[in-house]
Design an enzyme around this catalytic site. Structure first.
Site, PDB file in Angstrom:
ATOM      1  N   TRP A 103       0.669  -1.328  -0.094  1.00 53.87           N
ATOM      2  CA  TRP A 103      -0.265  -0.062  -0.191  1.00 53.87           C
ATOM      3  C   TRP A 103       0.846   1.348   0.125  1.00 53.87           C
ATOM      4  O   TRP A 103       0.612   2.414  -0.688  1.00 53.87           O
ATOM      5  CB  TRP A 103      -1.163   0.495   0.917  1.00 53.87           C
ATOM      6  CG  TRP A 103      -1.484  -0.919   0.982  1.00 53.87           C
ATOM      7  CD1 TRP A 103      -1.731  -2.471   1.715  1.00 53.87           C
ATOM      8  CD2 TRP A 103      -3.054  -1.530  -0.052  1.00 53.87           C
ATOM      9  NE1 TRP A 103      -2.620  -3.339   1.179  1.00 53.87           N
ATOM     10  CE2 TRP A 103      -3.335  -2.751   0.351  1.00 53.87           C
ATOM     11  CE3 TRP A 103      -3.210  -0.892  -0.825  1.00 53.87           C
ATOM     12  CZ2 TRP A 103      -4.357  -3.315  -0.941  1.00 53.87           C
ATOM     13  CZ3 TRP A 103      -3.996  -1.282  -1.820  1.00 53.87           C
ATOM     14  CH2 TRP A 103      -4.859  -2.473  -1.479  1.00 53.87           C
ATOM     15  N   ASP A 171      -1.523   6.571   6.850  1.00 58.78           N
ATOM     16  CA  ASP A 171      -2.450   5.829   6.392  1.00 58.78           C
ATOM     17  C   ASP A 171      -2.594   4.634   7.506  1.00 58.78           C
ATOM     18  O   ASP A 171      -1.739   3.459   8.003  1.00 58.78           O
ATOM     19  CB  ASP A 171      -1.824   4.753   4.995  1.00 58.78           C
ATOM     20  CG  ASP A 171      -3.097   3.892   4.496  1.00 58.78           C
ATOM     21  OD1 ASP A 171      -4.295   3.645   5.169  1.00 58.78           O
ATOM     22  OD2 ASP A 171      -2.653   3.138   3.314  1.00 58.78           O
ATOM     23  N   LYS A 195     -12.032  -2.067   7.759  1.00 63.37           N
ATOM     24  CA  LYS A 195     -11.461  -3.416   8.642  1.00 63.37           C
ATOM     25  C   LYS A 195     -12.605  -2.753   9.959  1.00 63.37           C
ATOM     26  O   LYS A 195     -13.352  -4.036  10.117  1.00 63.37           O
ATOM     27  CB  LYS A 195     -10.401  -2.721   8.283  1.00 63.37           C
ATOM     28  CG  LYS A 195      -9.227  -3.391   7.119  1.00 63.37           C
ATOM     29  CD  LYS A 195      -9.476  -2.693   6.362  1.00 63.37           C
ATOM     30  CE  LYS A 195      -7.972  -2.934   5.735  1.00 63.37           C
ATOM     31  NZ  LYS A 195      -8.028  -3.349   4.411  1.00 63.37           N
TER      32      LYS A 195
HETATM   33  N1  PMP Z   1      -4.150   0.659   2.597  1.00 59.67           N
HETATM   34  C1  PMP Z   1      -3.850   0.745   3.254  1.00 59.67           C
HETATM   35  C2  PMP Z   1      -3.366  -0.080   4.199  1.00 59.67           C
HETATM   36  C3  PMP Z   1      -4.649  -0.889   3.641  1.00 59.67           C
HETATM   37  O1  PMP Z   1      -4.791  -2.171   4.120  1.00 59.67           O
HETATM   38  C4  PMP Z   1      -5.709  -0.655   1.883  1.00 59.67           C
HETATM   39  C5  PMP Z   1      -6.630  -2.368   1.730  1.00 59.67           C
HETATM   40  N2  PMP Z   1      -6.859  -2.903   2.248  1.00 59.67           N
HETATM   41  C6  PMP Z   1      -5.802   0.421   1.206  1.00 59.67           C
HETATM   42  C7  PMP Z   1      -4.759   1.207   1.376  1.00 59.67           C
HETATM   43  C8  PMP Z   1      -6.817   0.428  -0.172  1.00 59.67           C
HETATM   44  O2  PMP Z   1      -8.072   0.711   0.418  1.00 59.67           O
HETATM   45  P1  PMP Z   1      -9.448   0.845  -0.127  1.00 59.67           P
HETATM   46  O3  PMP Z   1      -9.828  -0.588  -1.310  1.00 59.67           O
HETATM   47  O4  PMP Z   1     -10.429   1.015   0.677  1.00 59.67           O
HETATM   48  O5  PMP Z   1      -8.998   1.592  -1.973  1.00 59.67           O
END
Ligand code: PMP
Length: 361
Positions: A103, A171, A195
């Site tokens: 991420w 994040d 989550k």
């Molecule tokens: N950052 C982290 C740490 C994640 O775990 C995730 C998705 N699992 C995201 C960003 C992306 O999130 P989204 O699918 O809501 O765009």
């Protein structure tokens, strides 16, 4: 298959049963209004109470000071990868990124398309199995971007980095609302809802006022954090269902000991599994550096891939789902978010011991 199983998925993931049941009971005829809440205008007082209530409840439960605004935005955490540099990385500015996994890499790559985003540290050499801590933040940077919990790799930052006067943008998608946060250190925090907050469909963004003032005003309206904040996340039709569910989840957090209890539960749940992994290290192993282990996503391996497959399949037969690790790490992963009962971790722990006895290497 029993009515409800222990769901160890990484997100979307298990949600508190009382929140699901209340939503079900009220779905078609919302509190005797003769219609569903989702057939109601987002400008109605019925919806407004929920919307504003969710913002206030998040502030209360997460102890977010008035110095920070709370925004709820459709588009998930990934949209923030773009909005952050659009808002804070104007001409002549640069930002620094600590890359701790999948991420973090995505956030960095998106930011580099928009502006001067620099990777100042990466855990790539260890396949992100540890979190780099040896870096210095350039005090001229517009912000420092970090990922506090790496959902896929199973690592977590246990202390905020020292960024000096540079605002930290974090994040927090996968450890949102799981431990106290020193908000004075946070310029902006964000996370996808799916989550610890509710179903997928939105991100929650928390921004300090001085950051908001600095944000780029020369953007299309939806991209501007200040517009969303000034309209209390009602600039356009908000993601009503995720917000409604988040409100119910927050009520459940509040009524079950609040953030402090969520924090304790997280320690207890992951402790059950890490203790087994450490005690039976010649059978179960955790690929992640010990000091960087995640409390939310416990990654572990068995002696062979065949045994891992068997483990995941047999766990499912016993009412424990989604234990397969992400393909980039392999093995198994147990995600233990706020709504996972302690009994779920205990049951998994007992199964790990039984499985090991029944399947010697
Ligand atoms: N950052 C982290 C740490 C994640 O775990 C995730 C998705 N699992 C995201 C960003 C992306 O999130 P989204 O699918 O809501 O765009």
């Amino acid at each position: 298959m029993p009515d409800r199983i222990y769901n160890f998925a990484a997100g979307p993931c298990t949600l508190p049963l009382p929140a699901l049941e209340e939503a079900q009971a009220n779905f078609v005829n919302y509190k005797n209004t003769g219609m569903s809440l989702f057939e109601t205008s987002h400008r109605s007082t019925t919806y407004d109470d929920i919307h504003m209530g969710a913002i206030q409840l998040l502030r209360d439960v997460y102890h977010i000071p008035e110095t920070h605004k709370i925004i709820m935005l459709g588009g998930g955490a990934t949209l923030q990868f773009t909005m952050i540099p659009m808002n804070f990385l104007g001409e002549g500015k640069f930002a620094e990124y600590v890359n701790t996994g999948t991420w973090g890499t995505k956030a960095l790559k998106d930011a580099q398309i928009i502006g001067d985003a620099r990777e100042i540290a990466t855990g790539k050499d260890s396949n992100f199995m540890n979190i780099p801590k040896d870096y210095t933040v350039n005090q001229d940077a517009a912000y420092l971007h970090i990922t506090t919990n790496n959902t896929i790799k199973g690592t977590q930052l246990h202390e905020m980095p020292d960024a000096g006067n540079v605002p930290i943008i974090a994040d927090m998608s996968s450890d949102f609302l799981s431990r106290p946060v020193d908000w004075s250190k946070i310029g902006m925090a964000y996370g996808g809802a799916q989550k610890n907050l509710g179903p997928a469909g939105m991100a929650v963004v928390i921004i300090r006022d001085d950051m908001m003032e600095k944000a780029n005003k020369n953007l299309t309206a939806y991209m501007r954090y200040d517009i969303h904040a000034s309209k209390y996340s009602m600039y356009n039709t908000p993601p009503m269902f995720p917000i409604y569910m988040m409100n119910l989840v927050l009520e459940w957090v509040r009524d079950n000991g609040g953030l402090e209890q969520m924090d304790k539960n997280a320690d207890e749940r992951c402790g059950i599994l890490y203790d087994i992994i450490d005690e039976y290290g010649d059978y179960y192993s955790c690929p992640v550096a010990k000091e960087d282990r995640s409390r939310m996503n416990v990654a572990f391996r068995l002696p062979t891939e065949e045994l891992e497959k068997k483990f995941v399949a047999e766990a499912l037969e016993r009412g424990m789902s989604s234990l397969k690790g992400h393909r980039s790490v392999g093995g198994c992963r147990a995600s233990l978010y706020n709504a996972m009962p302690i009994e779920g971790a205990e049951k998994l722990g007992r199964f790990m011991l039984k499985f090991m006895a029944a399947n010697p290497k």
